[in-house]
Design an enzyme around this catalytic site. Structure first.
Site, PDB file in Angstrom:
ATOM      1  N   GLN A  95       0.834  -1.248   0.029  1.00 37.93           N
ATOM      2  CA  GLN A  95       0.036   0.026  -0.068  1.00 37.93           C
ATOM      3  C   GLN A  95       0.666   1.121  -0.037  1.00 37.93           C
ATOM      4  O   GLN A  95       0.665   2.468  -0.886  1.00 37.93           O
ATOM      5  CB  GLN A  95      -1.053   0.033   1.213  1.00 37.93           C
ATOM      6  CG  GLN A  95      -2.199   1.141   1.029  1.00 37.93           C
ATOM      7  CD  GLN A  95      -3.221   0.741   1.941  1.00 37.93           C
ATOM      8  OE1 GLN A  95      -3.394   1.170   3.164  1.00 37.93           O
ATOM      9  NE2 GLN A  95      -4.167  -0.025   1.573  1.00 37.93           N
ATOM     10  N   HIS A 102       4.371   7.330   6.276  1.00 39.27           N
ATOM     11  CA  HIS A 102       3.686   7.573   4.886  1.00 39.27           C
ATOM     12  C   HIS A 102       4.154   8.522   3.867  1.00 39.27           C
ATOM     13  O   HIS A 102       3.676   8.666   2.902  1.00 39.27           O
ATOM     14  CB  HIS A 102       2.137   7.879   5.115  1.00 39.27           C
ATOM     15  CG  HIS A 102       1.481   7.027   5.850  1.00 39.27           C
ATOM     16  ND1 HIS A 102       1.445   7.195   7.119  1.00 39.27           N
ATOM     17  CD2 HIS A 102       0.430   6.173   5.677  1.00 39.27           C
ATOM     18  CE1 HIS A 102       0.636   6.346   7.807  1.00 39.27           C
ATOM     19  NE2 HIS A 102      -0.021   5.666   6.699  1.00 39.27           N
ATOM     20  N   ASP A 117       6.698   2.960   2.298  1.00 34.56           N
ATOM     21  CA  ASP A 117       7.339   2.554   3.733  1.00 34.56           C
ATOM     22  C   ASP A 117       7.075   1.086   4.018  1.00 34.56           C
ATOM     23  O   ASP A 117       7.857   0.556   4.714  1.00 34.56           O
ATOM     24  CB  ASP A 117       6.846   3.529   4.527  1.00 34.56           C
ATOM     25  CG  ASP A 117       7.278   5.159   4.286  1.00 34.56           C
ATOM     26  OD1 ASP A 117       8.163   5.728   4.799  1.00 34.56           O
ATOM     27  OD2 ASP A 117       6.449   5.722   3.738  1.00 34.56           O
ATOM     28  N   TYR A 118       5.964   0.521   3.658  1.00 35.91           N
ATOM     29  CA  TYR A 118       5.666  -0.847   4.225  1.00 35.91           C
ATOM     30  C   TYR A 118       6.293  -1.881   3.385  1.00 35.91           C
ATOM     31  O   TYR A 118       6.101  -2.895   3.865  1.00 35.91           O
ATOM     32  CB  TYR A 118       3.979  -0.970   4.168  1.00 35.91           C
ATOM     33  CG  TYR A 118       3.115   0.052   4.658  1.00 35.91           C
ATOM     34  CD1 TYR A 118       3.802   0.850   5.668  1.00 35.91           C
ATOM     35  CD2 TYR A 118       1.796   0.124   4.439  1.00 35.91           C
ATOM     36  CE1 TYR A 118       3.050   1.740   6.456  1.00 35.91           C
ATOM     37  CE2 TYR A 118       1.059   1.051   5.190  1.00 35.91           C
ATOM     38  CZ  TYR A 118       1.655   1.904   6.238  1.00 35.91           C
ATOM     39  OH  TYR A 118       0.797   2.449   6.871  1.00 35.91           O
TER      40      TYR A 118
END
Length: 801
Positions: free
Chosen positions: A545, A590, A548-549
């Protein structure tokens, strides 16, 4: 004993049972010999599957053509049982024989115990998987095989339930294939294991996961690994019932032959027919030689434990069982054991001879030239001594010859003789061969390689609508899903709401949940689903998504996907597309741009950084024509910006490694990508107002980077360069500078010191002001360019602040 006698409980003929015993003995002997070879200095390291033979033989009995394995480095007996590995190939890998003919799993690139079959032919094209027993390529990190296992099983679900895929008979017969996974008991403590178990249970896919439980993880006993000491009891809550979906859980002892055969017959039937995941906990397994050649298990196991392991060794128990059931006599088994051990020894000898003969031949070619050079050279005595020492080497390896050759070439650097010229030619040939052996196939080299996909320009007309950027992507994905039933998209919020930025809006309703699918919050297994499905001929788009993830999945991306082509020497591929978005939004988690981490970790995956959604769409079209994996990073702040939809939205492609000049200039070149393009372009316009001409180049892709060295052509004109991005200092800006200034020879054309613009060393702070003082902005770019011009002409460009 009559060879036609059948033991009713397991449904096997006596001749089959004795064949199993022979294989168990031969595999065990291979482990014993392998350990000795390491200690004799013939191999670097050894890790073996002794103690697991019987369970693996039982599992192999239900493994059919089209099935897939995703296992780990103890599975040698299973691979031998399915005819996926010969004992000679097993030893070839131990010695690191750099040949796919001798060692098909990796061409000598992986240490022993890492198994795979060649899914691709010599041209990089898919073989017919439904006519083979398939093993995805192993990797060493514990539990790292689990995310991929989910994807291998998930592919069967798609092949069964999506009728448009029923003609894909090279890859599946209507989803009738089972994915078999194996893991050691200690590795079940890893997060990858639990995430995969949960994902497969939710998805209800035909997966059989076996835990080889020997009670230890190297020296650490099970009480430190698993609550209650039993992984099957710990997972009891996932057992399916009449009213609840879940797993079938089976527990069986690793030395109990007929129970193991029955257990795997049941597991396979449930998984294959019902598409239900099955968990097989194989306990009371032993590890006779300890964990590996790095140490002895006598250091940490009690005398009582060692004695128990000796008594419960699966091969010992199997022999006892055969004798108790009067299936063979002591004499018959002794003869069989002798034959099996002799076969293992012969395979070792053949593997060693094939391995060492190549190296000795190369050494002889070099020493013949060195001997001739010694006669011609003033350094003859020193050369003779070096050659003599080289020839005395008992088990030579290639680097020893190369070192001697280079030492001699240094010694004779002021000489010009025919023998020295021959030695230089030998070295050049050797270096080319070793480049191929050790450094080829990081990316695909087939006709479908991403770098070979031809550019198709976007076409526009008066009727091309001006829309939000997200609608360009939506049209692109719609076209991809429409033209190819193998394409599907999965990710958090991708399905019902069409992703958080609406690029898949309405597409689940149009194509169904199998094609556009929501997942749980589980980045690692989202990637694993994609890898496994791509290995089986599908074309997944997996969404993370936010950029950063990606950290959640970086290990799977780095150790599994990025290395796949390389570690199999071109034997396997997984053309997975990872879709994400990043650069600028709000706050610490984010807004990151961890590009340096990505560039350092994902060699073997294309890293594409489009500046807008039209460029992104072109990259998706390119990658769907390619057999390489790619990470495509969309600009998070670009979905609502207006763009025109190309008339050929499903056809146009953007070439990889080709920068685009967004603005021509004569004073300074600024090299950038992604969201920074808009920042730099605005700064360039403001600089133009005060008489500074800036050339702006969008690199478009970081891996590969400017394959035709176009950026250096700009430097020849401007003689000054700035590299700008949103990564931390020393990250992607430094990477780009190294590529242009060093690799492209850009330093030769510079009149000023090269400059980098990057974000601060911390994560970006929240809100617009936080973003302004955390990341480069228009003023940052303006000031950096101005400072360069101030140095050149301080009168025309006086100090600003």
């Amino acid at each position: 004993m009559g060879s036609t006698k059948v033991l009713k409980k397991v449904g096997l003929k006596v001749e089959d049972i004795l064949s199993d015993y022979r294989l168990a003995v031969e595999s065990r002997e291979a482990s014993i010999i392998g350990r000795k070879e390491v200690f004799m200095g013939k191999a670097k390291f050894g890790i073996f599957g002794d103690g697991k033979e019987l369970a693996q033989i039982a599992m192999a009995k239900v493994f059919r053509n089209g099935d897939f394995r995703s296992g780990y480095y103890r599975d040698q007996t299973f691979m031998m049982a399915i005819d996926g590995l010969t004992v000679q190939e097993y030893f070839a890998q131990l010695y690191a024989h750099m040949s796919v003919e001798a060692e098909p799993a990796s061409g000598g690139r992986m240490m022993n115990g890492h198994f795979a079959n060649r899914l691709l032919d010599e041209n990089g094209k898919w073989k017919k998987q439904t006519e083979m027993k398939n093993s995805s390529s192993d990797i060493s990190p514990t539990a790292a095989q689990m995310p991929r296992l989910v994807g291998l099983a998930y592919a069967s679900k798609l092949y069964r339930q999506n009728t448009d895929l029923h003609d894909q008979t090279d890859f599946s017969i209507k989803g009738n294939e089972v994915a078999f996974g194996t893991i050691g008991n200690a590795s079940t403590s890893e997060g990858h294991f639990f995430e995969a178990i949960n994902a497969a249970g939710v998805l209800q896919v035909p997966m059989v996961i076996s835990v080889w439980d020997d009670d230890y993880g190297i020296s650490v006993p099970k009480d430190y690994h698993t609550t209650g000491g039993s992984i099957s009891e710990f997972l009891a809550g996932i057992q399916r019932t009449k009213d609840k979906l879940g797993y079938e859980i089976i527990k069986v002892k690793g030395w109990d032959y007929d129970a193991l055969v029955a257990a795997y017959q049941k597991a396979e039937q449930v998984a294959r027919e019902e598409h239900v995941p099955v968990f097989v906990h194989v306990n009371e397994i032993t590890q006779p030689q300890g964990h590996s050649t790095s140490g002895s298990h006598e250091r940490y196991k009690s005398k009582e434990r060692l004695e128990w392991e000796k008594d419960h060794d699966c091969n010992v128990k199997f022999k006892q069982w055969i004798l108790e059931n009067e299936l063979a006599s002591e004499e018959e088994l002794a003869k069989l054991e002798k034959e099996a051990k002799a076969s293992a020894k012969a395979a070792r000898a053949a593997a060693w001879e094939a391995f060492i003969s190549e190296i000795k031949e190369e050494q002889k070619q070099a020493t013949d030239i060195l001997d001739a050079l010694a006669e011609e050279s003033a350094q003859g005595a020193a050369i003779i001594q070096l050659v003599a020492e080289l020839k005395k080497t008992v088990n030579p390896i290639r680097l020893e010859t190369t070192r001697v050759v280079k030492k001699v070439l240094r010694l004779t650097r002021n000489e010009e003789t025919s023998a020295r010229a021959s030695l230089v030619a030998w070295l050049e040939k050797s270096e080319a061969l070793n480049e191929e052996r050790y450094s080829s196939l990081v990316m695909s080299e087939s006709d479908e390689a991403s770098i070979k996909v031809a550019e198709i320009k976007a076409k526009y007309s008066e009727n091309s609508p001006l829309v939000d950027g997200r609608e360009v992507l939506q049209a692109c994905f719609d076209a991809a899903l429409s033209r190819d039933p193998r394409v599907f998209a999965i990710g958090e919020d991708v399905g019902k709401i069409g992703d958080v930025n609406q690029a898949f809006a309405g597409l689940q309703d149009k194509y169904g949940e199998l094609r556009v699918t929501d997942t749980g919050i589980r980045e690692t297994t989202i990637i694993g689903q994609g890898i496994g499905a791509a290995l089986r001929g599908l074309r997944p788009i997996t969404e993370i998504q936010y950029l950063d993830y990606l950290l959640y999945a970086i290990q799977t991306l780095s150790d599994d996907l990025a290395t796949l082509q390389y570690r199999t020497a071109g034997g396997q591929k997984a053309p997975l597309i990872i879709r994400t978005r990043g650069h600028r939004l709000e706050g610490v988690w984010h807004s990151g741009s961890p590009i340096s981490m990505i560039l350092g970790s994902l060699r073997g995956i294309n890293v594409l950084v489009p500046r807008d959604m039209t460029q992104a769409a072109g990259f998706y079209n390119t990658m769907l024509k390619s057999d390489d994996p790619a990470l495509i990073i969309e600009c998070l702040n670009g979905y609502r910006l207006k763009e025109r939809i190309p008339d050929n939205i499903g056809e146009f492609t953007v070439p990889l490694g080709v920068p685009e000049v967004l603005r021509e200039g004569t004073d300074v070149t600024v090299v950038t990508y992604g969201s920074m393009c808009r920042v730099v372009m605005q700064a360039a316009e403001e600089l133009e107002e005060i008489g500074v001409s800036v050339e702006v180049i969008d690199v478009q892709s970081l891996l590969p980077f400017d394959v035709d060295k176009k950026i250096v052509e700009s430097l020849k004109k401007t003689n000054r360069v700035i590299f700008a991005d949103e990564d931390v200092p020393g990250g992607a800006s430094a990477y780009m500078m190294q590529k242009v200034v060093e690799e492209q020879g850009g330093y030769f054309h510079l009149d000023s010191q090269p400059v980098t613009i990057s974000a601060k060393e911390h994560r970006p702070a929240y809100a617009s002001d936080g973003d302004y003082w955390s990341k480069p902005n228009v003023e940052t770019v303006f000031d950096k360019v101005y400072a360069l011009m101030e140095e050149v002409d301080p009168q025309r460009f006086p100090k600003l602040y």
